[in-house]
Design a protein around this motif. Structure first.
Motif, short mmCIF file in Angstrom:
data_model
loop_
_atom_site.label_atom_id
_atom_site.label_comp_id
_atom_site.label_asym_id
_atom_site.label_seq_id
_atom_site.Cartn_x
_atom_site.Cartn_y
_atom_site.Cartn_z
N GLU A 108 19.73 -7.47 12.33
CA GLU A 108 18.32 -7.49 11.91
C GLU A 108 18.01 -6.26 11.08
O GLU A 108 18.70 -5.99 10.10
N GLY A 109 16.94 -5.54 11.37
CA GLY A 109 16.60 -4.35 10.59
C GLY A 109 16.35 -4.69 9.13
O GLY A 109 15.71 -5.69 8.80
N GLU A 110 16.87 -3.86 8.26
CA GLU A 110 16.62 -4.00 6.82
C GLU A 110 17.39 -5.17 6.22
O GLU A 110 17.14 -5.56 5.08
N GLN B 130 14.23 -11.26 5.47
CA GLN B 130 12.86 -11.75 5.37
C GLN B 130 12.16 -11.12 4.17
O GLN B 130 12.33 -9.93 3.91
N GLY B 131 11.38 -11.92 3.50
CA GLY B 131 10.65 -11.40 2.35
C GLY B 131 10.57 -12.47 1.28
O GLY B 131 10.93 -13.63 1.51
N GLU C 182 10.40 -6.98 1.09
CA GLU C 182 11.70 -6.95 1.76
C GLU C 182 11.37 -6.41 3.15
O GLU C 182 11.16 -5.21 3.32
N VAL C 183 11.26 -7.30 4.10
CA VAL C 183 10.69 -6.90 5.39
C VAL C 183 11.79 -6.53 6.39
O VAL C 183 12.71 -7.30 6.61
N SER C 184 11.67 -5.35 6.96
CA SER C 184 12.60 -4.97 8.03
C SER C 184 12.09 -5.53 9.34
O SER C 184 10.90 -5.47 9.62
#
Ligand code: IPM
Ligand code: MG
Length: 358
Positions: free
Chosen positions: A135-137, A141-142, A156-158
């Protein structure tokens, strides 16, 4: 006799060259050990597959991999295919699909190899970086709106989840606890990133209470780069987010002398799905077909695979063979300043394995 089913994905660039060398070394290990064998299936997935079929691997590829005990992976990435296509089409698809949430990257200065840091001995640089790998960066998602227009916007969703952070912290603490120094450095950036990274820090502190034998400290990622260079001996096990560990592991590999020797394991620690083992170096198109790719990273990766499969004696034997070979500069490939070929290094490691009577 035990038999391990290995999926071999050479991939792009020098990937197939180093994986072929790695499979030879693993076969030699199995022969030397006598207690297990490998059943290898090769997959031609990667950028050529993409150019022919429009996908890096066939639909159902990840499902097919579930039936194996481990995946031995070369590299993915080609100059004429966008990097985000190759990465998401193969490597990240496998890592995420098989929930390989713990990426483990050991760094040591191997015998015979000189790192760029003056006066730093192999004893002073012996790290394991644990990278959060799901997950994380890199959560994916984005999106992009108003493409090409002046008001274009991209996000760019973390993503940091309690479950995701807690499991990587537990893994990192347990690993730190298994090492002699029992020292874990938690890398963060919670001064500037006040949501996800603060959750990261809080969960690290909570999990720390489960491991009273482990000493921890917290480092901001920017300051961490300096500490790695200036005080390498103060570090042992390191845990960091997906992107932070990506960056720090390249620095670590360079400080240990070459990206060509650095290994990595993408683990599903519970063994629900197969784990994937790969050298860090990537596809290196500039040297493809020349027969000079350094196979040491792939061999060391094989050591991690043997350990994970439950063959620690064979793993130790392969590591000893690697160290015997790197100690002799006539076996260094050009990335280490030498003239040796992939073939010569592979033969030398196999000879060292066969001559190991321990
Ligand atoms: C790594 C690599 C990859 C990553 C690239 C190839 C996208 O740099 O394994 O560290 O960023 O994860
Ligand atoms: Mg990287």
């Amino acid at each position: 006799m035990k038999s391990y089913r290995i999926a071999a994905i050479g991939g792009d660039g020098i990937g197939p060259e180093v994986i072929a060398a790695g499979l030879e070394a693993l076969e030699a290990c199995a022969r030397r050990d006598g207690g297990f064998r490998f059943e290898v299936k090769e997959f031609d997935w990667g950028s050529d597959h993409y150019k022919r079929h429009g996908v890096l691997m066939p639909a159902g590829g990840v499902d097919e991999l579930r039936g194996f005990d481990a995946i031995y992976f070369g590299a993915v990435g080609a100059p004429d295919v966008p990097d985000h296509v190759t990465l998401w089409g193969l490597r990240l698809a496998i890592c995420q699909g098989l929930d390989q949430y713990a990426n483990v990257r050991p760094t040591r200065i191997l015998p015979g190899i000189t790192g760029p840091l003056r006066n730093v001995s192999a004893k002073e640089l012996d790290w394991i970086i644990v990278r959060e790998n799901s997950e994380g960066e890199y959560a994916g998602q984005g999106g992009r709106s108003h493409k090409g227009l002046p008001e274009e916007v991209a996000t760019e969703v973390s993503i940091f989840t309690r479950a995701g952070v807690a499991r990587i912290m537990r893994f990192a603490f347990a690993l730190a606890s298994s090492r002699p120094r029992k020292l874990l450095t938690v890398v963060t950036k919670s001064n500037a990133q006040r949501h996800g990274m603060v959750l990261w820090d809080e969960i690290a502190a909570e999990v720390a209470t489960e491991f009273p034998d482990v000493t921890t400290d917290k480092m901001l990622v920017d300051a961490m780069t300096m500490r790695m260079v200036l005080k390498p001996e103060t570090l042992d096990t390191i845990v960091a987010t997906n992107l932070h560990a990506d960056i720090l592991s390249d620095l670590a590999a360079a400080l240990a002398g070459s990206l060509g020797i650095a290994p990595t394991a993408n683990l599903n620690p519970e063994g629900k799905y197969p784990s994937m083992f790969e050298p860090i170096h990537g596809s290196a198109f500039d040297i493809v077909g020349e027969g000079i790719a350094n196979p040491i990273g792939t061999f060391w990766t094989g050591v991690m695979m043997l350990d994970h499969l439950g063959e620690p004696r064979a793993a130790e034997r392969l590591m000893r063979a690697i160290e015997r070979v790197t100690a002799d500069a006539s076996h260094h490939t050009p990335d280490l300043g030498g003239k040796a070929t992939t073939r010569q290094v592979t033969d030398a490691v196999i000879a060292a394995l066969e001559g190991d009577n321990a």
